[in-house]
Motif scaffolding. Sequence first.
Motif, PDB file in Angstrom:
ATOM      1  N   THR A   1     -38.092  -9.121 -25.795  1.00 22.41           N
ATOM      2  CA  THR A   1     -37.327 -10.201 -26.409  1.00 22.41           C
ATOM      3  C   THR A   1     -35.834 -10.038 -26.156  1.00 22.41           C
ATOM      4  OG1 THR A   1     -38.990 -10.355 -28.167  1.00 22.41           O
ATOM      5  CG2 THR A   1     -36.858 -11.378 -28.593  1.00 22.41           C
ATOM      6  N   LYS A   2     -35.352  -8.809 -26.216  1.00 26.18           N
ATOM      7  CA  LYS A   2     -33.922  -8.523 -26.100  1.00 26.18           C
ATOM      8  C   LYS A   2     -33.419  -8.621 -24.658  1.00 26.18           C
ATOM      9  CE  LYS A   2     -29.973  -6.637 -27.602  1.00 26.18           C
ATOM     10  NZ  LYS A   2     -29.073  -7.279 -28.593  1.00 26.18           N
ATOM     11  N   TYR A   3     -34.171  -8.039 -23.744  1.00 24.74           N
ATOM     12  CA  TYR A   3     -33.673  -7.925 -22.375  1.00 24.74           C
ATOM     13  C   TYR A   3     -34.376  -8.837 -21.379  1.00 24.74           C
ATOM     14  CZ  TYR A   3     -31.353  -3.867 -24.303  1.00 24.74           C
ATOM     15  OH  TYR A   3     -30.578  -3.051 -25.078  1.00 24.74           O
ATOM     16  N   GLY A   4     -35.492  -9.456 -21.794  1.00 21.01           N
ATOM     17  CA  GLY A   4     -36.155 -10.441 -20.956  1.00 21.01           C
ATOM     18  C   GLY A   4     -36.534  -9.913 -19.585  1.00 21.01           C
ATOM     19  N   ARG A   5     -36.410 -10.762 -18.594  1.00 25.59           N
ATOM     20  CA  ARG A   5     -36.834 -10.419 -17.238  1.00 25.59           C
ATOM     21  C   ARG A   5     -36.019  -9.275 -16.633  1.00 25.59           C
ATOM     22  NH1 ARG A   5     -41.681 -11.057 -15.239  1.00 25.59           N
ATOM     23  NH2 ARG A   5     -42.609 -12.770 -16.370  1.00 25.59           N
ATOM     24  N   LYS A   6     -34.817  -9.049 -17.137  1.00 24.66           N
ATOM     25  CA  LYS A   6     -33.995  -7.955 -16.608  1.00 24.66           C
ATOM     26  C   LYS A   6     -34.707  -6.609 -16.777  1.00 24.66           C
ATOM     27  CE  LYS A   6     -30.450  -9.022 -19.123  1.00 24.66           C
ATOM     28  NZ  LYS A   6     -29.102  -8.961 -19.753  1.00 24.66           N
ATOM     29  N   LEU A   7     -35.577  -6.542 -17.772  1.00 27.24           N
ATOM     30  CA  LEU A   7     -36.315  -5.310 -18.025  1.00 27.24           C
ATOM     31  C   LEU A   7     -37.189  -4.923 -16.843  1.00 27.24           C
ATOM     32  CD1 LEU A   7     -36.810  -3.264 -20.366  1.00 27.24           C
ATOM     33  CD2 LEU A   7     -38.795  -4.633 -20.990  1.00 27.24           C
ATOM     34  N   PHE A   8     -37.643  -5.940 -16.071  1.00 24.57           N
ATOM     35  CA  PHE A   8     -38.556  -5.674 -14.965  1.00 24.57           C
ATOM     36  C   PHE A   8     -37.888  -5.796 -13.600  1.00 24.57           C
ATOM     37  CE2 PHE A   8     -41.395  -7.339 -18.374  1.00 24.57           C
ATOM     38  CZ  PHE A   8     -42.101  -6.168 -18.581  1.00 24.57           C
ATOM     39  N   ASP A   9     -36.601  -6.090 -13.586  1.00 27.90           N
ATOM     40  CA  ASP A   9     -35.882  -6.210 -12.309  1.00 27.90           C
ATOM     41  C   ASP A   9     -35.454  -4.842 -11.811  1.00 27.90           C
ATOM     42  OD1 ASP A   9     -36.187  -8.913 -12.292  1.00 27.90           O
ATOM     43  OD2 ASP A   9     -34.194  -9.345 -13.108  1.00 27.90           O
ATOM     44  N   ARG A  10     -36.407  -4.089 -11.347  1.00 28.03           N
ATOM     45  CA  ARG A  10     -36.120  -2.755 -10.840  1.00 28.03           C
ATOM     46  C   ARG A  10     -37.062  -2.473  -9.674  1.00 28.03           C
ATOM     47  NH1 ARG A  10     -37.161   1.122 -15.698  1.00 28.03           N
ATOM     48  NH2 ARG A  10     -35.938  -0.477 -16.762  1.00 28.03           N
ATOM     49  N   PRO A  11     -36.656  -1.613  -8.762  1.00 32.33           N
ATOM     50  CA  PRO A  11     -37.522  -1.309  -7.615  1.00 32.33           C
ATOM     51  C   PRO A  11     -38.759  -0.538  -8.043  1.00 32.33           C
ATOM     52  CG  PRO A  11     -35.598   0.132  -7.629  1.00 32.33           C
ATOM     53  CD  PRO A  11     -35.371  -0.902  -8.696  1.00 32.33           C
ATOM     54  N   ASP A  12     -39.781  -0.608  -7.204  1.00 36.07           N
ATOM     55  CA  ASP A  12     -41.007   0.124  -7.487  1.00 36.07           C
ATOM     56  C   ASP A  12     -40.737   1.622  -7.525  1.00 36.07           C
ATOM     57  OD1 ASP A  12     -42.260  -2.267  -7.477  1.00 36.07           O
ATOM     58  OD2 ASP A  12     -43.381  -1.967  -5.626  1.00 36.07           O
ATOM     59  N   GLY A  13     -41.348   2.278  -8.495  1.00 32.18           N
ATOM     60  CA  GLY A  13     -41.260   3.727  -8.599  1.00 32.18           C
ATOM     61  C   GLY A  13     -42.653   4.322  -8.524  1.00 32.18           C
ATOM     62  N   ARG A  14     -42.755   5.574  -8.937  1.00 34.24           N
ATOM     63  CA  ARG A  14     -44.048   6.246  -8.862  1.00 34.24           C
ATOM     64  C   ARG A  14     -45.072   5.596  -9.784  1.00 34.24           C
ATOM     65  NH1 ARG A  14     -45.163  12.684 -10.192  1.00 34.24           N
ATOM     66  NH2 ARG A  14     -47.402  12.661  -9.724  1.00 34.24           N
ATOM     67  N   PHE A  15     -44.614   5.176 -10.957  1.00 36.24           N
ATOM     68  CA  PHE A  15     -45.537   4.596 -11.939  1.00 36.24           C
ATOM     69  C   PHE A  15     -45.274   3.111 -12.179  1.00 36.24           C
ATOM     70  CE2 PHE A  15     -45.078   9.128 -13.066  1.00 36.24           C
ATOM     71  CZ  PHE A  15     -46.393   9.522 -12.867  1.00 36.24           C
ATOM     72  N   PHE A  16     -44.004   2.713 -12.192  1.00 38.56           N
ATOM     73  CA  PHE A  16     -43.676   1.298 -12.417  1.00 38.56           C
ATOM     74  C   PHE A  16     -43.661   0.559 -11.088  1.00 38.56           C
ATOM     75  CE2 PHE A  16     -40.718  -2.209 -12.465  1.00 38.56           C
ATOM     76  CZ  PHE A  16     -41.107  -2.900 -13.598  1.00 38.56           C
ATOM     77  N   THR A  17     -44.438  -0.513 -10.997  1.00 35.77           N
ATOM     78  CA  THR A  17     -44.445  -1.350  -9.797  1.00 35.77           C
ATOM     79  C   THR A  17     -44.492  -2.813 -10.193  1.00 35.77           C
ATOM     80  OG1 THR A  17     -46.871  -1.419  -9.594  1.00 35.77           O
ATOM     81  CG2 THR A  17     -45.728   0.422  -8.517  1.00 35.77           C
ATOM     82  N   GLN A  18     -43.951  -3.659  -9.341  1.00 35.47           N
ATOM     83  CA  GLN A  18     -43.996  -5.094  -9.587  1.00 35.47           C
ATOM     84  C   GLN A  18     -45.428  -5.608  -9.589  1.00 35.47           C
ATOM     85  OE1 GLN A  18     -41.471  -7.006 -10.493  1.00 35.47           O
ATOM     86  NE2 GLN A  18     -40.076  -5.260 -10.397  1.00 35.47           N
ATOM     87  N   ALA A  19     -46.297  -4.967  -8.796  1.00 37.91           N
ATOM     88  CA  ALA A  19     -47.705  -5.378  -8.754  1.00 37.91           C
ATOM     89  C   ALA A  19     -48.366  -5.189 -10.113  1.00 37.91           C
ATOM     90  CB  ALA A  19     -48.452  -4.573  -7.688  1.00 37.91           C
ATOM     91  N   ARG A  20     -47.995  -4.147 -10.814  1.00 40.14           N
ATOM     92  CA  ARG A  20     -48.559  -3.917 -12.148  1.00 40.14           C
ATOM     93  C   ARG A  20     -48.064  -4.967 -13.140  1.00 40.14           C
ATOM     94  NH1 ARG A  20     -48.706   2.679 -13.147  1.00 40.14           N
ATOM     95  NH2 ARG A  20     -50.560   3.030 -11.860  1.00 40.14           N
ATOM     96  N   VAL A  21     -46.835  -5.373 -13.001  1.00 38.22           N
ATOM     97  CA  VAL A  21     -46.305  -6.443 -13.857  1.00 38.22           C
ATOM     98  C   VAL A  21     -47.073  -7.734 -13.616  1.00 38.22           C
ATOM     99  CG1 VAL A  21     -44.296  -7.857 -14.389  1.00 38.22           C
ATOM    100  CG2 VAL A  21     -44.009  -5.411 -13.955  1.00 38.22           C
ATOM    101  N   VAL A  22     -47.259  -8.080 -12.359  1.00 40.00           N
ATOM    102  CA  VAL A  22     -47.995  -9.298 -12.000  1.00 40.00           C
ATOM    103  C   VAL A  22     -49.420  -9.227 -12.531  1.00 40.00           C
ATOM    104  CG1 VAL A  22     -48.948 -10.630 -10.079  1.00 40.00           C
ATOM    105  CG2 VAL A  22     -46.602  -9.790  -9.971  1.00 40.00           C
ATOM    106  N   GLN A  23     -50.063  -8.070 -12.392  1.00 33.86           N
ATOM    107  CA  GLN A  23     -51.432  -7.905 -12.867  1.00 33.86           C
ATOM    108  C   GLN A  23     -51.519  -8.090 -14.382  1.00 33.86           C
ATOM    109  OE1 GLN A  23     -54.120  -7.289 -10.711  1.00 33.86           O
ATOM    110  NE2 GLN A  23     -55.265  -7.849 -12.524  1.00 33.86           N
TER     111      GLN A  23
END
Length: 208
Positions: free
Chosen positions: A85-107
């Motif tokens: 709620t606080k940070y919105g989409r900016k929370l997910f605007d980061r490059p893929d890492g070992r555990f965090f990936t954009q594909a996981r967000v989409v899934q």
Amino acid sequence: MNLFDAHSIVSDLGFLGILAILFAETGLLIGLAFPGDSLLFIAGVAASGTGAALLNENQLPIAPLFIGAPMAAVIGSMVGRWFGTKYGRKLFDRPDGRFFTQARVVQTEKWLSKYGVGKALLLARFIPFVRTLINPIVGIINVPNKIFVFWNMLGAIIWTDTILLLGYLLGEKVKGSIDKYLLPIVGLIIVLSLLPIVFEVLRERKKK
């Protein structure tokens, strides 16, 4: 101590460490790496009569564990939703890492869209990474607070206490010989928790 190993968390950090990891897994993006399902199962074993063997003659308190675990998961999810709620989409605007990936967000977004808020929040508790990412996403899309609180609490109680109970019952059943059962069962839990994701991927490929 290894924060990514359930046995190490239970034996080295004990009751408060378990609650902290459950909170982090459901409330913070770093929680994507933590072993929630296997942690709950081993914690349940450690609260049983076999707990002394796992914790160097110490045993986890059963009642506080069954109360504290769902509370930690509920509070963690609320924090995750607040971040969304606080940070919105900016929370997910980061490059893929070992555990965090954009594909996981989409899934996770597909999961929420497919099942609706209530069912998705309930089922997500049993699926690694989805149970972490779904909370900020429901904050981003402004799911009503009453709906979120109800399904968040229900899912947390069912997820934590069901797996804790399975571990506790096994620990009571096979006192003194838990080692030969523990690793295979933890492995089975991990495989089962990943099956929904595998099925979703196969379904998507079939559609394409």
